[in-house]
Design a protein around this motif. Structure first.
Motif, short mmCIF file in Angstrom:
data_model
loop_
_atom_site.label_atom_id
_atom_site.label_comp_id
_atom_site.label_asym_id
_atom_site.label_seq_id
_atom_site.Cartn_x
_atom_site.Cartn_y
_atom_site.Cartn_z
N ARG A 1 1.03 -1.53 0.32
CA ARG A 1 0.25 -0.08 -0.48
C ARG A 1 1.02 1.22 -0.02
NH1 ARG A 1 -4.41 -0.72 3.82
NH2 ARG A 1 -5.58 -1.68 1.46
N ILE A 2 0.48 2.13 -0.87
CA ILE A 2 1.28 3.72 -1.07
C ILE A 2 0.71 4.45 -0.91
CG2 ILE A 2 2.98 4.83 -3.10
CD1 ILE A 2 3.35 1.84 -2.90
N HIS A 3 1.41 5.24 0.22
CA HIS A 3 0.88 6.39 1.19
C HIS A 3 1.42 7.79 0.47
CE1 HIS A 3 -1.68 3.85 3.48
NE2 HIS A 3 -1.03 3.18 4.10
N PHE A 4 0.36 8.51 0.31
CA PHE A 4 1.18 10.15 0.06
C PHE A 4 1.59 11.16 0.73
CE2 PHE A 4 -0.73 7.82 -3.68
CZ PHE A 4 0.19 7.47 -4.56
N GLU A 5 2.32 12.11 0.53
CA GLU A 5 2.31 13.52 1.50
C GLU A 5 1.41 14.00 1.18
OE1 GLU A 5 4.12 13.87 3.47
OE2 GLU A 5 6.53 12.46 2.88
N ASP A 6 0.69 14.26 0.16
CA ASP A 6 -0.71 15.15 0.19
C ASP A 6 -1.79 14.39 0.12
OD1 ASP A 6 -2.92 16.22 -1.30
OD2 ASP A 6 -2.87 16.04 -3.37
N PRO A 7 -2.82 14.81 1.30
CA PRO A 7 -2.94 13.61 2.21
C PRO A 7 -4.43 13.43 0.93
CG PRO A 7 -3.23 16.01 2.96
CD PRO A 7 -2.27 15.61 2.28
N GLU A 8 -4.76 14.24 -0.20
CA GLU A 8 -6.09 14.00 -1.15
C GLU A 8 -5.72 12.53 -2.23
OE1 GLU A 8 -8.56 16.85 -1.56
OE2 GLU A 8 -7.81 17.62 0.59
N ILE A 9 -4.08 12.30 -2.12
CA ILE A 9 -4.27 11.59 -2.98
C ILE A 9 -4.73 10.15 -1.81
CG2 ILE A 9 -2.64 10.20 -4.59
CD1 ILE A 9 -1.23 13.09 -5.03
N ALA A 10 -5.19 9.65 -2.22
CA ALA A 10 -6.29 8.72 -1.56
C ALA A 10 -5.06 7.10 -2.34
CB ALA A 10 -6.92 7.65 -2.24
N PRO A 11 -4.55 6.70 -0.53
CA PRO A 11 -3.27 4.93 -1.10
C PRO A 11 -4.16 4.32 -2.20
CG PRO A 11 -3.78 5.23 1.00
CD PRO A 11 -4.58 6.40 0.36
N LEU A 12 -2.93 3.58 -2.28
CA LEU A 12 -2.49 3.12 -4.04
C LEU A 12 -1.73 1.61 -3.46
CD1 LEU A 12 -3.32 2.25 -6.85
CD2 LEU A 12 -1.20 3.16 -7.42
#
Length: 146
Positions: free
Chosen positions: A98-109
């Motif tokens: 699971r990939i988490h992003f710095e930008d909280p608006e981008i959902a994990p992938l």
């Protein structure tokens, strides 16, 4: 020899799908070859330039069947294909990440990859973002979350 409509449609679907990165497991690769009666690993023929054989010595394909390339080129192309197929078929199983992003608006992938570094690189490529935009990469351990 002409390509029939069904084969042409299959080729177009393959070309479209292969334009995007889609990691697959080594078991899937082996099964796909076995479905075509080809048992891996592939190997080069010792007697015929550009001929690729399966584990049992049966012809799988020939590079440059019309002999339009120098033997060295045909041999190199065949070798590249054999090495890549064998490498992909024998690689370790892919793991769920699971990939988490710095930008909280981008959902994990969620995606499958052989390790966390490759998962990070693959996701950055798929999303078209710099690797720095990825906050963390975690392996998914809970089966219910896959």
């Amino acid at each position: 020899m002409s390509i029939g409509t069904l084969h042409h449609a299959a080729i177009e679907a393959f070309n479209t799908a292969s334009a995007t990165v889609q990691p697959i497991s080594h078991r899937t690769i082996c099964t796909a070859f076995l479905d075509q009666n080809v048992e891996l690993p592939l190997r080069l023929s010792e007697t015929d330039i550009g001929v690729v054989l399966d584990r049992h010595g049966c012809d799988v394909f020939t590079v440059d069947v019309n002999n339009e390339r120098p033997d060295e080129e045909a041999l190199a192309i065949a070798l590249f294909i054999v090495e890549r197929v064998n490498e992909a078929a024998l690689m370790p199983d892919l793991l769920p990440f699971r990939i988490h992003f710095e930008d909280p608006e981008i959902a994990p992938l969620d995606l499958d990859a052989s390790d966390a570094d490759y998962a990070r690189q693959l996701d950055a490529t798929l999303r078209g973002v710099p690797a720095g935009a990825i906050r963390k990469v975690k392996i998914i351990k809970d089966e219910s979350r896959r």
